[in-house]
Structures are given as structure tokens and as C-alpha cells.
Design a protein around this motif. Structure first.
Motif, PDB file in Angstrom:
ATOM      1  N   ALA A 564       0.103  -0.763  -0.463  1.00 48.45           N
ATOM      2  CA  ALA A 564       0.379  -0.301   0.257  1.00 48.45           C
ATOM      3  C   ALA A 564       0.985   1.648  -0.191  1.00 48.45           C
ATOM      4  CB  ALA A 564      -0.838  -0.377   1.322  1.00 48.45           C
ATOM      5  N   HIS A 565       1.938   1.031   0.689  1.00 50.62           N
ATOM      6  CA  HIS A 565       2.991   2.483   0.511  1.00 50.62           C
ATOM      7  C   HIS A 565       3.307   2.874  -0.211  1.00 50.62           C
ATOM      8  CE1 HIS A 565       5.847  -0.851   1.891  1.00 50.62           C
ATOM      9  NE2 HIS A 565       6.770   0.322   1.561  1.00 50.62           N
ATOM     10  N   THR A 567       2.630   1.875  -3.151  1.00 49.31           N
ATOM     11  CA  THR A 567       1.792   2.437  -4.904  1.00 49.31           C
ATOM     12  C   THR A 567       0.701   4.344  -4.332  1.00 49.31           C
ATOM     13  OG1 THR A 567      -0.135  -0.031  -4.777  1.00 49.31           O
ATOM     14  CG2 THR A 567      -0.645   2.145  -5.234  1.00 49.31           C
ATOM     15  N   GLN A 568       0.561   4.250  -3.134  1.00 50.41           N
ATOM     16  CA  GLN A 568       0.606   5.908  -2.112  1.00 50.41           C
ATOM     17  C   GLN A 568       1.961   6.313  -2.884  1.00 50.41           C
ATOM     18  OE1 GLN A 568      -2.772   6.237  -1.042  1.00 50.41           O
ATOM     19  NE2 GLN A 568      -1.851   8.221  -1.578  1.00 50.41           N
ATOM     20  N   TRP A 569       2.832   6.310  -2.902  1.00 48.30           N
ATOM     21  CA  TRP A 569       3.816   7.107  -3.169  1.00 48.30           C
ATOM     22  C   TRP A 569       3.787   7.101  -4.687  1.00 48.30           C
ATOM     23  CZ3 TRP A 569       8.330   4.023  -0.289  1.00 48.30           C
ATOM     24  CH2 TRP A 569       8.280   4.097   0.350  1.00 48.30           C
ATOM     25  N   LEU A 571       1.248   7.347  -6.498  1.00 49.03           N
ATOM     26  CA  LEU A 571       0.128   8.185  -6.600  1.00 49.03           C
ATOM     27  C   LEU A 571       0.248   9.561  -6.079  1.00 49.03           C
ATOM     28  CD1 LEU A 571      -3.104   7.330  -7.322  1.00 49.03           C
ATOM     29  CD2 LEU A 571      -3.728   7.696  -4.826  1.00 49.03           C
ATOM     30  N   ASP A 572       1.330  10.105  -5.229  1.00 49.04           N
ATOM     31  CA  ASP A 572       0.996  10.984  -4.653  1.00 49.04           C
ATOM     32  C   ASP A 572       1.993  11.651  -5.776  1.00 49.04           C
ATOM     33  OD1 ASP A 572      -0.251  10.610  -2.216  1.00 49.04           O
ATOM     34  OD2 ASP A 572       1.550  10.245  -1.065  1.00 49.04           O
ATOM     35  N   ASN A 612      -9.910  -0.258  -1.313  1.00 51.23           N
ATOM     36  CA  ASN A 612      -8.542   0.990  -1.312  1.00 51.23           C
ATOM     37  C   ASN A 612      -9.855   1.505  -2.468  1.00 51.23           C
ATOM     38  OD1 ASN A 612      -7.866   3.529  -0.983  1.00 51.23           O
ATOM     39  ND2 ASN A 612      -6.191   2.693  -0.769  1.00 51.23           N
ATOM     40  N   TRP A 615      -8.325   4.775  -4.152  1.00 53.76           N
ATOM     41  CA  TRP A 615      -7.825   4.840  -5.220  1.00 53.76           C
ATOM     42  C   TRP A 615      -8.126   4.643  -6.108  1.00 53.76           C
ATOM     43  CZ3 TRP A 615      -3.273   0.909  -3.501  1.00 53.76           C
ATOM     44  CH2 TRP A 615      -2.542   1.514  -1.979  1.00 53.76           C
TER      45      TRP A 615
END
Length: 784
Positions: A564-565, A567-569, A571-572, A612, A615
Motif C-alpha cells: 500500500a505504501h 502505491t501511495q507513493w 499516487l502522490d 482501496n 484509489w
């Protein structure tokens, strides 16, 4: 002696026939000439004594020279042939007189222009070439003609029907130079009005009378005599064959050989004739080339003209073919490093034994010998078959020893060695290497030692080593290589290299990193992949001009652990916008566009997981649904599969993503209940397009592979009748296939029975039809 206007009698007719026969046969012996001369003497009433015949023959020749027969070139040529024929008789002039005659006539040669060689013509345009280029098949064509041939979609050689390498067109500099020389010679002949008919009068038998090396040497010393003879090789075939015989006879003198080999373009012309259709001319040309090969400089010229037999003999000479004179071997190795060779040339050189002598030089203690061997192998190792042969015959050991040598003071030499090793690595990716189980590196120690060199060298060597490992990762032992690299903390080094300012090193680091992510071993990457590295990948995709690097970076994003982290990176860092651009950009290189799309759609899957929904909402906001629908319909197999995965993951979150929607219409706006719906349902409908028409078998297989059939069955219990109807229609088609009926039938039975009992008319009938496929109802049931 003979009057050109006499009335032919029966005896004279017989003499004329003998003359014609002698000229036509060209190889008649001395006795034939003696007999002919006696017949002529008897017919003319002249004494047959040797001295009388000699005097009469001299007078005859003088008459020919005095009468202005040159106004009729055909008659002059004929009379000259008669003189050459009679000169074979014992009563003919002495060799010294023949020599003087030759020298007197060589500056009054004919003005006939030279005909172009057959090799000068392009087999496509049938015109003399201006810019000849050689293809990977070894054939030469006019550049514009072969480029047009390739542009029109032809992938095979027009002459040999072998596959063409589109990027391997090489200027045929030797042929171009010869064509230019031919043009220059024609200009010179036109200006100087030289007369070369005397050369035609000189047959091989004629020169057998010159059984003295002294005469040959006198000819060689005359200004431009040999050059004038050599020029005539470019004439029409009948004339050039006579000249070839003359040069062959002259080449028996060591001094004359020097002059022949030094004439510009001579050796190339001889090589061309040696491969021609005329058997005798080809034989004579090969014999003449052998006579000229006593000089190393001639041997080198032959090699530059793609005639390698003497060069190989020089390389292999010595006991057992491995201990010839060192200087000669070094000269040969230097030649092999300098000349432009086709792939066919490189293959034939190794097949004929060039490798082992070069390996002897490579293993020698003398550094200069090592250098010339490296340069030759640098030129010859680029063909995969040669690379495999080098690995099998032990070339890797001395090459690695030289690469790792700390005292090696020449960066260029280390670079050449590194390139050769890279060529060997590339050769292990071929089918032949797979079948023979040929590997370049096997032990973990060897892999570590080579990879460690990346940290000890500059950018030029670094990018070569990275390419070497990338090739080995594609070989039959690629999985083992990739595993060992991950164990050796290569990921940490590659992460650092991806931030290099040197774009070539960075691009090759990205490609190798991409290879290491293909096996799904997540733990190694979780340790070294940081938010900064994610931002670096996004920046590479945004700014790089290297399409392969962009494809590799996108593949890394697709293959990285689905944590998850991470994928979040992504996305950011704006990954969704980058993916959208890659999927919609029509300017991508056609050769890599498919790979880029496959990787981008694969990367999108990590943002559509049902766990999620935030997302998923971001994906929906970016407008990916029409693109996914398009790829479901017309994408490549892997693209379709990944698009189906994303849509299937959306379907699992359908209720959570839905939002109230009002029905339209005058009555329904007041009476109807509120119904849920969302754009995600478009994705569900799109999944079902995979099984339309003739795509039922393959489409059902795709749906099963991505676990999409179970969610379709669950839609039978949906409160949305449209979704129920879509699911019923899909299952009606899927359950026509026995494998899927057996695998999923039990799961679908109860929802189907419920619809037949509680559903509306059309839905009941359709559900009953599906139950009939599952053998629960008979086809004659009243439900139909």
C-alpha cells in the motif's frame, strides 16, 4: 607475301580455313603454326628453308605496319591475330624482337571504352551503382533501391531470399571506389586514345616463347606497362580473359608480381573475376591471386576485397596451425580489426579456423600481442554464432583475466574487452545456446566479481557491464542469474545508478532493474525501494528521450510489490497522470508502443484493487474507463488480461462506489424508487464483451484466469435487474462450454433457480435456459 586482295583458290581457301581455326582455337601448338607457315610458303612459291621463311615473315609484318590498316579496326585486329598465330612457328622472330615490338605498340593502343563489370550493376535498378551498400545477406545494391525495397514491406533479400536486417546496411566502399576508378579510366582512355589491341594479340602460348625472366623484368620496368595491361581486365569478357592469361604468365616473375599487386584496383578486379561464372577465368584469377599472395601487402588487399584464403593461411602457418611467425600473425590480426566485415565474412573466418590463433595471441604474455588479438576479436565477436564458439573454446577466461587486471593502463583496451564479453553474453540468448546449455557465468563468485566492477570503473565500462548482465538475464540460465544478482544486493547499486546524470548508464540500469522485478520476489525490493526512487522513476518517464528506458521504468512500476505504501507513493508522485498519458499518447515509437501499453495497463491494476476504493475513485476521475473498454476490444492478449483484471476489481466494489441516480420520465420521477448505478457498471458490461461471437472460448478462458466468472455469478443476486440480465446472458454463453459448466455450474444453480421462481417473464425463461445447460432442467420444460 600475301596480298589482301588476291582471288582465293582451293588451296588458298584451305589455308584461310586453317588460319580461322587457329585464331578461333587460340591454344594451337607450335607444330600447327609450322604446318600453316609451310602451306602458305608452298602456295606462294617460296622456299621452305628456315632463314627464308623468317625473312618473308618479317616482310609480311612490315607490310602490315606500313599499310594504313588502322583505319579499319576490325581488319587490323584480324591481321594482328594472324601475326600472333604465325609467331608460334619456329621461323618466327626472336623473343627480343617480340619484346621491342610490344614496347613500340603499347603507346598506340585502341580507344575502345571500358565496359562496366557485372558487379557494378544493381540487380534491382539494373544500372551502374552510385552509392552501393551491402546488406546482411552479403549482397550489394544501390542504397536508394534497397531502402525503397525495405520501405515497401519486403523483408527478404531480392537475390538470396534470406531475411534482411533492416539496420545493417553498410557502404561497400571498395566497390564504390572501383566504380569511380572505372569512370575515371574511361575518361582517361577517351582523352589519351590508347590502343590496347596489342594486348589482345598476346595469348598464353605467345608468352610461352618468352621463357626468360629477364624479359618479364624489362616489361615491368617500362613506365605504366603493367598498369596498362591491368586496366584491360575491366574490358569485355573475351578481351579480359586474354589479359588475365597474360598477367598470369607475367606473375611467374617475382619482380613483376610487385608491379601487378601495386596497380590500384587490380586485386579487387581479380577477386571479382575469381567468383564469376566463367570457370576458366575464375580458375586463372585464383591462380594469379595465389601468385600475388607472397607479399603480405597483397594478402591484406585481398582481405579488404573479401578474399580471405591467403590471410587465413598466413594466420595458421606453423606447426599444428598455432605457432606461425609472430609478426605475420600480428599483421593478420591487425588487418582483421581494421577491415569492414559482413556477418557472413565473420562466420566464415571462424569456421575456417581463425579463432584459435587469435586466442593464442590473446593468451600470450606480450601485451602488444594481446592488444591486436583483442581488436580482432572485437570485430569478429559481434555475430552470436561466433560468440558461442568463443565461449566453447575457452575465450572467456583470458578475457576476464584481462578485464580484471589492475595494471591495465589502457582504458580503451579495457573497454574493448568489456564489449567482447558483452557480445559473448548476447550470444547466450540465442536458441542455439539454449539447446546447448551454454553459459558465460555460472558461479556466484564470478557474477559478484563482474558486477562489483561497476563500482570501480567509469561510465563507459559501467554501461557495457550493465548491458552484459541484461543479456545474461535473458538467457536460458536467466532465472539463476537474476536470483544471484538479487542476493548480491545489486538492487541497492541499481537504485543508485538510476539517479545518475549519465543517461546511458541510467537507462541500462533501469533495464536491468526491470529484469530483476520480473520474478515476483518482493522482499529484496521492499528493502531498497524508497519514495525518492519512486519519484525518480516518474521523472524518468516524464523527461527521458529513450523509449526503452521509459518502457523499463513503467515495467518496474507494474512489477514492484503491491504494498500500500508503494502505491501511495506512486499516487502522490502523479503516476496516474503519467499512465494516462502513456496510454493516450499517439507519438510513442511504434516498435515499443505495445510494450509500453502492456506495462502501463499492468501498472494501473495496482490502483484498482477493491481494498482501496479511494484509489479506485482516483482512477475513475482520470477517465480510464473508455480506455480500458477500448483495450478489452482491441488490445494485445496481455493488455486485455490486465484491463479485465482492473474492471473485475472495480466490479468487486460496485455497491460501495455506487451513487443515487434519479430515473427520468414524467411518471417515474414521482413514483419510482431511487436506484443505484455507477460508471463502474460499464466495466462489468465491458468484461462481457470478451465472450461475444467467436471469442467465446478464448474470452471465457481470460475471464476464468482473472477470476471474473465468480463475480459474474454473484451479480445474479444483484438488486439491479440490468446487471442480472447481463450476468444471465454471459453465463448462458459461458456454460455452453463443458469445462466451465463443470467448474462453476454448482455455484450458479441456486441463484438461477431463485430467478426462475421469482424473476420476471423474460428473466425466468433465460435463467431456465442456463439451468438447461447445467442439465438441471430439460429443454422441453414449461419454463421456456
Amino acid at each position: 607475301m600475301l596480298d589482301s586482295k588476291y582471288q582465293a583458290t582451293a588451296v588458298e581457301e584451305e589455308i584461310l580455313k586453317k588460319i580461322e581455326t587457329g585464331i578461333r582455337e587460340r591454344n594451337v601448338d607450335k607444330s600447327y603454326a609450322n604446318n600453316l607457315l609451310l602451306c602458305i610458303a608452298e602456295a606462294a612459291g617460296i622456299s621452305t628453308e628456315q632463314s627464308v621463311l623468317k625473312r618473308e615473315l618479317e616482310e609480311f609484318k612490315s607490310e602490315i605496319e606500313d599499310v594504313n590498316l588502322r583505319e579499319d579496326s576490325a581488319e587490323a585486329l584480324k591481321m594482328g591475330k594472324i601475326v600472333a598465330l604465325l609467331a608460334k612457328a619456329d621461323a618466327a622472330t626472336s623473343p627480343e624482337e617480340k619484346e621491342i615490338k610490344y614496347f613500340n605498340q603499347r603507346n598506340s593502343l585502341g580507344t575502345q571504352r571500358l565496359e562496366p563489370l557485372h558487379a557494378f550493376y544493381c540487380s534491382i535498378t539494373h544500372d551502374v551503382m552510385v552509392d552501393p551498400v551491402e546488406t546482411s545477406s552479403g549482397q550489394t545494391f544501390e542504397r536508394r533501391a534497397i531502402e525503397k525495397w525495405i520501405a515497401e514491406g519486403n523483408k527478404l533479400c531480392p537475390l538470396t531470399a534470406t531475411p534482411l536486417d533492416m539496420s545493417a546496411l553498410r557502404p561497400n566502399k571498395i566497390l564504390r571506389q572501383s566504380i569511380e576508378e572505372w569512370k575515371d579510366r574511361n575518361t582517361m582512355i577517351m582523352l589519351a586514345s590508347l590502343n590496347l589491341h596489342s594486348i589482345q594479340m598476346m595469348s598464353k602460348k605467345f608468352f610461352n616463347l618468352w621463357a626468360s625472366c629477364m624479359i618479364y623484368e624489362r616489361i615491368a620496368r617500362v613506365n605504366n606497362a603493367i598498369e596498362s595491361i591491368v586496366r584491360s581486365l575491366a574490358r569485355q569478357i573475351g578481351e579480359s580473359k586474354l589479359v588475365l592469361q597474360l598477367l598470369l604468365e607475367l606473375s611467374r616473375s617475382n619482380l613483376v608480381r610487385d608491379f601487378i599487386g601495386n596497380v590500384q584496383g587490380c586485386i579487387f578486379l581479380l577477386v571479382t573475376i575469381s567468383s564469376g561464372d566463367d570457370t576458366q577465368a575464375a580458375k586463372d584469377a585464383k591462380e594469379l591471386l595465389e601468385n600475388l599472395s607472397f607479399l603480405d601487402q597483397n594478402v591484406i588487399q585481398m582481405a579488404r576485397a573479401n578474399y580471405f584464403k591467403p590471410l587465413l593461411r598466413l594466420l595458421l602457418q606453423g606447426d599444428h596451425g598455432d605457432a606461425g611467425p609472430v609478426n605475420a600473425k600480428m599483421t593478420v590480426a591487425a588487418t582483421l580489426s581494421e577491415i569492414e566485415l559482413t556477418d557472413n565474412n565473420k562466420l566464415s573466418l571462424f569456421e575456417d579456423g581463425a579463432l584459435q590463433p587469435l586466442l593464442v595471441l590473446l593468451s600470450h604474455s606480450d601485451m602488444e600481442m594481446k592488444k591486436v588479438a583483442v581488436k580482432a576479436l572485437y570485430n569478429l565477436s559481434s555475430v552470436p554464432q561466433n560468440g558461442l564458439r568463443m565461449i566453447r573454446e575457452g575465450a572467456a577466461g583470458p578475457l576476464f583475466e584481462l578485464l580484471y587486471r589492475h595494471s591495465l593502463s589502457s582504458p580503451s583496451l579495457r573497454g574493448e574487452v568489456a564489449v567482447i564479453i558483452m557480445h559473448l553474453a548476447i550470444s547466450t540468448t540465442t536458441l542455439e545456446a539454449d539447446q546447448m546449455h551454454v553459459s558465460l557465468l555460472e558461479s556466484e563468485e564470478d557474477i559478484f566479481k563482474l558486477f562489483s566492477l561497476i563500482s570501480l570503473t567509469g561510465p563507459d565500462i559501467q554501461q557495457i557491464i550493465l548491458r552484459t548482465f541484461h543479456a545474461m538475464c535473458q538467457s536460458h540460465s536467466g532465472l539463476d542469474i537474476r536470483t544471484k544478482l538479487r542476493q548480491l544486493s545489486s538492487v541497492r547499486v541499481l537504485v543508485q545508478l538510476c539517479e545518475f546524470d549519465n543517461h546511458t548508464v541510467r537507462a541500462n540500469a533501469v533495464k536491468l532493474f526491470c529484469c530483476l522485478t520480473e520474478d515476483g520476489e518482493d522482499s529484496t525490493f521492499l528493502e531498497h525501494v524508497s519514495q525518492r526512487y519512486i519519484e525518480t522513476l516518474i521523472r524518468i518517464i516524464k523527461t527521458s528521450d529513450n523509449v526503452e528506458e521509459i518502457v523499463g521504468a513503467m515495467s518496474i512500476i507494474s512489477n514492484l510489490p503491491k504494498e500500500a505504501h508503494i502505491t501511495q507513493w506512486l499516487l502522490d508522485a502523479g503516476a496516474l497522470q503519467i499512465i494516462f498519458t502513456c496510454l493516450t499518447d499517439g507519438n510513442s515509437s511504434a516498435s515499443y508502443k505495445r510494450q509500453l501499453i502492456e506495462n502501463a495497463v499492468g501498472a494501473l491494476c495496482r490502483f484498482t484493487v477493491s481494498t482501496n476504493q479511494n484509489w479506485q475513485k482516483e482512477v475513475a476521475k482520470c477517465g480510464f474507463f473508455p480506455i480500458l473498454l477500448q483495450f478489452l476490444d482491441s488490445g494485445a492478449a496481455l493488455t486485455k488480461r490486465n484491463a479485465a483484471v482492473s474492471l473485475k476489481q472495480f466490479s468487486e466494489s460496485s455497491n460501495g462506489l455506487s451513487q443515487p441516480v434519479k430515473k427520468h420520465g414524467a411518471f417515474w420521477c414521482c413514483l419510482a424508487s431511487r436506484e443505484t448505478g455507477c460508471r463502474v457498471h460499464l466495466g462489468i458490461y465491458a468484461l462481457l464483451t470478451l465472450i461475444d461471437g467467436e471469442r467465446l472460448q478464448n474470452g471465457s478462458k481470460v475471464l476464468s484466469e482473472v477470476n471474473a466468472i465468480v463475480p459474474i455469478i454473484r451479480l445474479l443476486s444483484s438488486s439491479c435487474t440490468k446487471l442480472q440480465e447481463k450476468a444471465l446472458k454471459a453465463l448462458e454463453r459461458i456454460f455452453r462450454l463443458i469445462d466451465f459448466k463443470q467448474k462453476y455450474g454448482n455455484l450458479a444453480q441456486m441463484p438461477l433457480v431463485d430467478i426462475t421462481q421469482r424473476g420476471q417473464g423474460g428473466m425466468k425463461s433465460l435463467a431456465a435456459k442456463v439451468l438447461a445447460h447445467l442439465d438441471v432442467l430439460h429443454e422441453q420444460s414449461s419454463y421456456f
